[in-house]
Design a protein around this motif. Structure first.
Motif, PDB file in Angstrom:
ATOM      1  N   LEU A  52       0.842  -1.206   0.000  1.00 31.18           N
ATOM      2  CA  LEU A  52       0.000   0.000   0.000  1.00 31.18           C
ATOM      3  C   LEU A  52       0.874   1.252   0.000  1.00 31.18           C
ATOM      4  O   LEU A  52       0.706   2.140  -0.831  1.00 31.18           O
ATOM      5  N   ASN A  53       1.834   1.308   0.931  1.00 31.95           N
ATOM      6  CA  ASN A  53       2.688   2.499   1.037  1.00 31.95           C
ATOM      7  C   ASN A  53       3.579   2.661  -0.185  1.00 31.95           C
ATOM      8  O   ASN A  53       3.830   3.786  -0.621  1.00 31.95           O
ATOM      9  N   TYR A  54       4.012   1.527  -0.755  1.00 30.92           N
ATOM     10  CA  TYR A  54       4.843   1.612  -1.958  1.00 30.92           C
ATOM     11  C   TYR A  54       4.081   2.328  -3.081  1.00 30.92           C
ATOM     12  O   TYR A  54       4.600   3.247  -3.711  1.00 30.92           O
ATOM     13  N   HIS A  55       2.839   1.895  -3.309  1.00 26.33           N
ATOM     14  CA  HIS A  55       2.068   2.492  -4.415  1.00 26.33           C
ATOM     15  C   HIS A  55       1.623   3.927  -4.111  1.00 26.33           C
ATOM     16  O   HIS A  55       1.559   4.761  -5.017  1.00 26.33           O
ATOM     17  N   LEU A  56       1.337   4.217  -2.842  1.00 22.29           N
ATOM     18  CA  LEU A  56       0.975   5.600  -2.500  1.00 22.29           C
ATOM     19  C   LEU A  56       2.151   6.545  -2.751  1.00 22.29           C
ATOM     20  O   LEU A  56       1.975   7.691  -3.142  1.00 22.29           O
ATOM     21  N   GLN A  57       3.372   6.033  -2.549  1.00 21.14           N
ATOM     22  CA  GLN A  57       4.552   6.885  -2.723  1.00 21.14           C
ATOM     23  C   GLN A  57       5.095   6.886  -4.158  1.00 21.14           C
ATOM     24  O   GLN A  57       5.662   7.881  -4.601  1.00 21.14           O
ATOM     25  N   ASN A  58       4.935   5.766  -4.864  1.00 26.78           N
ATOM     26  CA  ASN A  58       5.613   5.616  -6.163  1.00 26.78           C
ATOM     27  C   ASN A  58       4.692   5.532  -7.374  1.00 26.78           C
ATOM     28  O   ASN A  58       5.175   5.345  -8.489  1.00 26.78           O
ATOM     29  N   ASN A  59       3.376   5.598  -7.147  1.00 23.88           N
ATOM     30  CA  ASN A  59       2.457   5.457  -8.269  1.00 23.88           C
ATOM     31  C   ASN A  59       1.445   6.601  -8.225  1.00 23.88           C
ATOM     32  O   ASN A  59       0.510   6.589  -7.419  1.00 23.88           O
ATOM     33  N   SER A  60       1.647   7.608  -9.083  1.00 23.38           N
ATOM     34  CA  SER A  60       0.787   8.805  -9.049  1.00 23.38           C
ATOM     35  C   SER A  60      -0.653   8.450  -9.409  1.00 23.38           C
ATOM     36  O   SER A  60      -1.597   9.020  -8.866  1.00 23.38           O
ATOM     37  N   TYR A  61      -0.814   7.476 -10.320  1.00 22.39           N
ATOM     38  CA  TYR A  61      -2.172   7.048 -10.688  1.00 22.39           C
ATOM     39  C   TYR A  61      -2.898   6.519  -9.440  1.00 22.39           C
ATOM     40  O   TYR A  61      -4.045   6.899  -9.168  1.00 22.39           O
ATOM     41  N   TYR A  62      -2.218   5.666  -8.660  1.00 23.38           N
ATOM     42  CA  TYR A  62      -2.866   5.080  -7.477  1.00 23.38           C
ATOM     43  C   TYR A  62      -3.110   6.136  -6.402  1.00 23.38           C
ATOM     44  O   TYR A  62      -4.166   6.152  -5.767  1.00 23.38           O
ATOM     45  N   ARG A  63      -2.134   7.031  -6.216  1.00 16.32           N
ATOM     46  CA  ARG A  63      -2.286   8.096  -5.208  1.00 16.32           C
ATOM     47  C   ARG A  63      -3.509   8.960  -5.551  1.00 16.32           C
ATOM     48  O   ARG A  63      -4.317   9.291  -4.680  1.00 16.32           O
ATOM     49  N   ASN A  64      -3.689   9.287  -6.835  1.00 17.88           N
ATOM     50  CA  ASN A  64      -4.867  10.069  -7.254  1.00 17.88           C
ATOM     51  C   ASN A  64      -6.148   9.279  -7.062  1.00 17.88           C
ATOM     52  O   ASN A  64      -7.185   9.831  -6.695  1.00 17.88           O
ATOM     53  N   PHE A  65      -6.058   7.963  -7.309  1.00 17.79           N
ATOM     54  CA  PHE A  65      -7.237   7.099  -7.135  1.00 17.79           C
ATOM     55  C   PHE A  65      -7.685   7.100  -5.666  1.00 17.79           C
ATOM     56  O   PHE A  65      -8.873   7.233  -5.364  1.00 17.79           O
ATOM     57  N   VAL A  66      -6.721   6.973  -4.754  1.00 18.51           N
ATOM     58  CA  VAL A  66      -7.050   6.939  -3.315  1.00 18.51           C
ATOM     59  C   VAL A  66      -7.439   8.330  -2.823  1.00 18.51           C
ATOM     60  O   VAL A  66      -8.290   8.478  -1.948  1.00 18.51           O
TER      61      VAL A  66
END
Length: 436
Positions: A46-60
């Protein structure tokens, strides 16, 4: 002996040895260690994608989430945008394993796995097939799968089959004439196991039944049959085991994830809790108690290239009451969420209910080879079927009576006899479809 399968993974940049070492270490965890491992991997991915994936961070919608149950659920529709927009930082389309889902749910998309995630997926598959004495480096597979028909893709798949110790039977035409050729191959080759789409393998079993042939009599090296991608009905399993002379094992997986559940030696559908975290959620995306049906929602614990976090795969299932976090058991897979029939009374019924009801009557005498059901209006259904002879009015009346009993009265059915049934581009048979 050259281990072709391991070698082909290695040559493609998938670190299979390292992945197997880690996977084997997970298998040795105590229940307490496994619980800690799952919580740690959930938090890490979860933390990996929140920090390294802008698409996922925008989704959340934020860069930090405290409570797992507050994480929004992803669906296939969330992935229907260019892959390059969905990849994590430091990954490119050239540096990942890329593939496309089959689209049997109606929402196909291209997905990616980083090379280590793909390798640990294979470690998981190798381990589970090993329960039945199958070794991908030397066991020879009779493969009932679709194949792309354009020259380059076709040649590529055939080469992969060769390296993977597989002989592929294409399943777009399964007439008696073609099945006769399939049978000939079983007489000529020393297959160790069968693997492929349920509906195609069932057709082959019915062909053998008609000819009064037990497959192990002509191919005595056969050990086991693994079916996947489509619902396995108990009576089909009984038929296959009788005609093949071997055990039939039920597999539930998704190409974008891994094997989700695999029938263990006790006949239970053991859920993969090494590379995945599987939840059953209600309509508000909250976990339901074991024994209660809900949406199958899955987190891929290793895939850093692409987020699959609380991903609603589109199926409805039930975890067994005796499930634990380190040993979950899938009690029942009810079907796909988009395969629900809404009836005039307002009642919602899984499309498989129709399938069960009609199947038991239609197949009494083995005349009908296969059939699909389509809901065209709120009260109207079409049944397309392939058979030796047309259904009799007595059989049709029996089906209507059963539907009145199990579902509700006042529904209209038309029966269409077909030469063959339409399959997806991958060769899957969509058994129920609502066109509403």
């Amino acid at each position: 002996m050259i281990r072709f399968f391991d070698l082909s993974l290695k040559l493609n940049g998938f670190p299979i040895k390292e992945a197997q070492t880690e996977f084997n270490a997970i298998l040795c965890f105590s229940p307490e260690e496994h619980l800690k491992f799952i919580e740690q991997k959930k938090s890490e991915i979860l933390n990996y994608h929140l920090q390294n994936n802008s698409y996922y961070r925008n989704f959340v919608g934020k860069s930090e989430v405290k409570n797992w149950n507050d994480i929004p659920v992803m669906t296939k529709k969330d992935f229907q945008k260019p892959l390059s927009e969905r990849l994590s930082k430091d990954f490119t389309e050239k540096s990942v394993f890329k593939n496309k889902t089959s689209g049997s749910s109606g929402d196909p998309f291209i997905f990616a796995k980083d090379k280590y995630a793909h390798a640990i997926t294979w470690a998981s598959i190798i381990y589970r097939f090993g329960w039945y004495g199958i070794d991908f480096n030397k066991s020879y597979q009779a493969r009932f799968y679709g194949i792309p028909l354009d020259f380059i893709s076709y040649t590529k798949e055939r080469l992969k089959d060769f390296l993977g110790q597989r002989y592929r039977f294409t399943i777009f035409d399964l007439s008696d004439e073609i099945l006769e050729k399939v049978l000939r191959k079983f007489k000529q080759k020393k297959f160790d196991y069968i693997n492929g789409y349920t509906s195609s393998i069932v057709l082959f079993a019915k062909f053998l039944q008609k000819k009064n042939i037990i497959l192990t009599d002509v191919c005595p090296t056969l050990k086991v049959c693994m079916v996947t991608s489509e619902m396995l009905f108990e009576e089909d399993k009984t038929l296959m085991e009788r005609q093949f002379g071997i055990s039939v094992v039920n597999e539930y997986g998704a190409s974008e994830l891994d094997l989700i559940a695999f029938q263990n030696l006790d006949g239970e559908w053991q859920v993969n809790s090494e590379t995945l975290f599987v939840e059953i959620l209600d309509e508000n995306n909250q976990p339901v108690p074991n024994g209660t049906e809900g949406k199958v929602v899955i987190t891929s614990l290793y895939n850093k290239a692409h987020p699959f976090i609380r991903y609603d795969i589109g199926d409805i299932g039930i975890l067994d009451e005796k499930s634990t976090l380190n040993s979950p058991i899938l009690k029942k897979l009810i079907g796909r969420t988009n395969d629900i029939a809404i009836l005039p009374s307002g009642k919602k019924s899984p499309g498989l209910t129709f399938y069960y009801v009609t199947k038991s009557i239609i197949e009494d005498d083995g005349n009908v080879k296969e059939f699909i059901i389509k809901q065209t209006k709120i009260d109207t259904f079409e049944i397309d079927y392939v058979s030796e002879t047309e259904l009799t009015s007595t059989q049709i009346d029996k089906i209507k009576q059963a539907i009145d009993l199990y579902l509700e009265s006042g529904l209209y059915f038309t029966f269409n006899r077909r030469e063959s049934l339409q399959r997806t581009t991958r060769g899957k048979l969509k058994q129920f479809q609502s066109l509403l």
